[in-house]
Design an enzyme around this catalytic site. Structure first.
Site, short mmCIF file in Angstrom:
data_model
loop_
_atom_site.label_atom_id
_atom_site.label_comp_id
_atom_site.label_asym_id
_atom_site.label_seq_id
_atom_site.Cartn_x
_atom_site.Cartn_y
_atom_site.Cartn_z
N GLU A 55 -1.49 -5.44 8.73
CA GLU A 55 -0.54 -4.78 9.65
C GLU A 55 -0.98 -4.89 11.11
O GLU A 55 -2.16 -4.93 11.40
CB GLU A 55 -0.41 -3.29 9.28
CG GLU A 55 0.28 -3.06 7.96
CD GLU A 55 0.66 -1.60 7.71
OE1 GLU A 55 0.43 -0.74 8.60
OE2 GLU A 55 1.17 -1.32 6.62
N LYS A 88 -1.24 -9.43 3.02
CA LYS A 88 -0.52 -8.88 4.17
C LYS A 88 -1.43 -7.95 4.94
O LYS A 88 -2.17 -7.14 4.33
CB LYS A 88 0.74 -8.14 3.72
CG LYS A 88 1.56 -7.59 4.89
CD LYS A 88 2.93 -7.10 4.45
CE LYS A 88 2.96 -5.72 3.86
NZ LYS A 88 2.44 -4.66 4.75
N ASP A 110 -1.38 -6.36 -0.46
CA ASP A 110 -1.43 -5.63 0.82
C ASP A 110 -2.87 -5.13 1.03
O ASP A 110 -3.38 -4.35 0.21
CB ASP A 110 -0.48 -4.42 0.70
CG ASP A 110 0.18 -4.07 2.00
OD1 ASP A 110 -0.07 -4.76 3.01
OD2 ASP A 110 0.98 -3.11 2.00
N ASP A 146 0.84 -1.20 0.00
CA ASP A 146 0.00 0.00 0.00
C ASP A 146 0.88 1.25 0.00
O ASP A 146 0.37 2.38 -0.08
CB ASP A 146 -1.01 -0.01 1.15
CG ASP A 146 -0.35 -0.01 2.52
OD1 ASP A 146 0.89 -0.08 2.60
OD2 ASP A 146 -1.10 0.05 3.53
N SER A 147 2.20 1.06 0.03
CA SER A 147 3.11 2.18 -0.25
C SER A 147 2.83 2.76 -1.64
O SER A 147 3.22 3.89 -1.93
CB SER A 147 4.58 1.73 -0.15
OG SER A 147 4.79 0.55 -0.88
N GLU A 180 9.36 -4.22 10.43
CA GLU A 180 9.81 -2.94 9.86
C GLU A 180 10.34 -2.00 10.93
O GLU A 180 9.69 -1.78 11.97
CB GLU A 180 8.65 -2.28 9.10
CG GLU A 180 9.03 -0.91 8.52
CD GLU A 180 8.05 -0.36 7.50
OE1 GLU A 180 7.07 -1.06 7.15
OE2 GLU A 180 8.28 0.78 7.05
#
Ligand code: KIV
Length: 289
Positions: free
Chosen positions: A123, A121, A91, A52-53, A190
């Site tokens: 978070e 993925k 993501d 999602d970057s 991260e």
């Protein structure tokens, strides 16, 4: 084995486990469209994340928060069409999985059915652990993500390293253990001190992919635009630039603009011809109007 001698069949989670077992580093990178997928495939990476970057790298938002499921799906489908061998991770964006297990499963199923991802993925620890378990129970392979979790960066005090006190490090480790217990296949860690990763590694059986988490993880992930130097301006401390694609691109477009303005482009070799007789007949037709 060199990247170019690698098998062309799609990698499996078993292949990643085998790499972990023999301590062969796992290479993961982000991609966001068809050409970037083709580039990372050709470079021989093991895993590709449509992160999602993308919100910031390709869509111009100022954080990852605003990107929608539909936007992520469009990008992820384009990446899928450019990939063969690497595993593909989708993501799930902020707001698309947190509310309930049912919401998480419905969103993840869209990424699998519509975009063909191999894993999704999500978070954080906390309530995400229950979502991870629900997804795994629904037959969906999950990648957890702990440490700095950009979707909730504001709550973490901004884009900054996590786990820098013993208590905070323990909280990161507990999140990681809970995600493994929930059935996650892989974990992204991260922006944590390398001591935290070193402490975590003996406790986990699943492969750990680090980003700004030191050299002890089973593999590394970087953002495509960061490592290639596609944008100007500061990057996170953990970013290493392996190319300066922005400069090459600006120079290329500027050279094109110069040639158009000077009349040097297009040359005769860039155009199409017409048989002489047809050109003469065209003139006759025009004259007869
Ligand atoms: O969105 C992303 O690119 C990521 C990586 C930084 C792991 O989550």
């Amino acid at each position: 084995m060199s990247a170019h001698a690698a098998p062309t069949r799609r990698l499996t989670l078993g292949d990643l486990a085998a790499k972990k077992a023999v301590r062969e580093p796992i290479v993961m990178v982000t991609a966001y469209d068809h050409p970037s997928a083709q580039i990372v495939e050709a470079a021989g990476v093991d895993m590709v994340l449509v992160g999602d970057s993308a919100a910031m790298t390709v869509l111009g938002y100022d954080s990852t928060v605003p990107v929608t499921v539909d936007e992520m799906l469009m990008l992820t489908k384009a990446v899928r069409r450019g990939l063969d061998r690497p595993l593909l991770v989708g993501d799930l964006p902020f707001g698309s999985y947190e509310a309930s297990d049912a919401v998480a499963i419905a969103t993840a199923q869209r990424f699998i059915k519509e975009a063909g991802v191999d894993l999704v993925k999500i978070e954080r620890g906390g309530t995400t652990v229950a979502r991870a378990k629900a997804l795994v129970d629904a037959g969906i392979p999950v990648v957890g993500h702990v440490g700095l979790t950009p979707q909730t960066a504001t709550a973490l005090g901004g884009y900054r390293a996590q786990g820098r006190t013993a208590e905070a490090a323990l909280a990161v480790i507990d999140d990681a253990l809970a995600l493994q217990a929930a059935g996650c296949s892989l974990l992204v860690v991260e922006a944590v001190p390398s001591e935290v990763t070193a402490a975590l590694m003996p406790l986990l059986d699943i492969p750990v992919i680090g980003i700004g988490a030191g050299a002890d993880a089973d593999g590394q992930v970087l953002v495509f635009h960061d490592l290639l130097g596609i944008y100007d301006g500061p990057a996170a401390k953990f970013v290493k630039r392996y190319a300066d694609v922005r400069t090459v691109s600006v120079d290329g477009v500027a050279a094109y603009a110069d040639e158009v303005r000077e009349g040097a482009y297009p040359g005769p070799e860039h155009g199409y011809g017409m048989p002489e007789a047809e050109a003469a007949r065209l003139q006759e037709l025009l004259a007869g109007r």
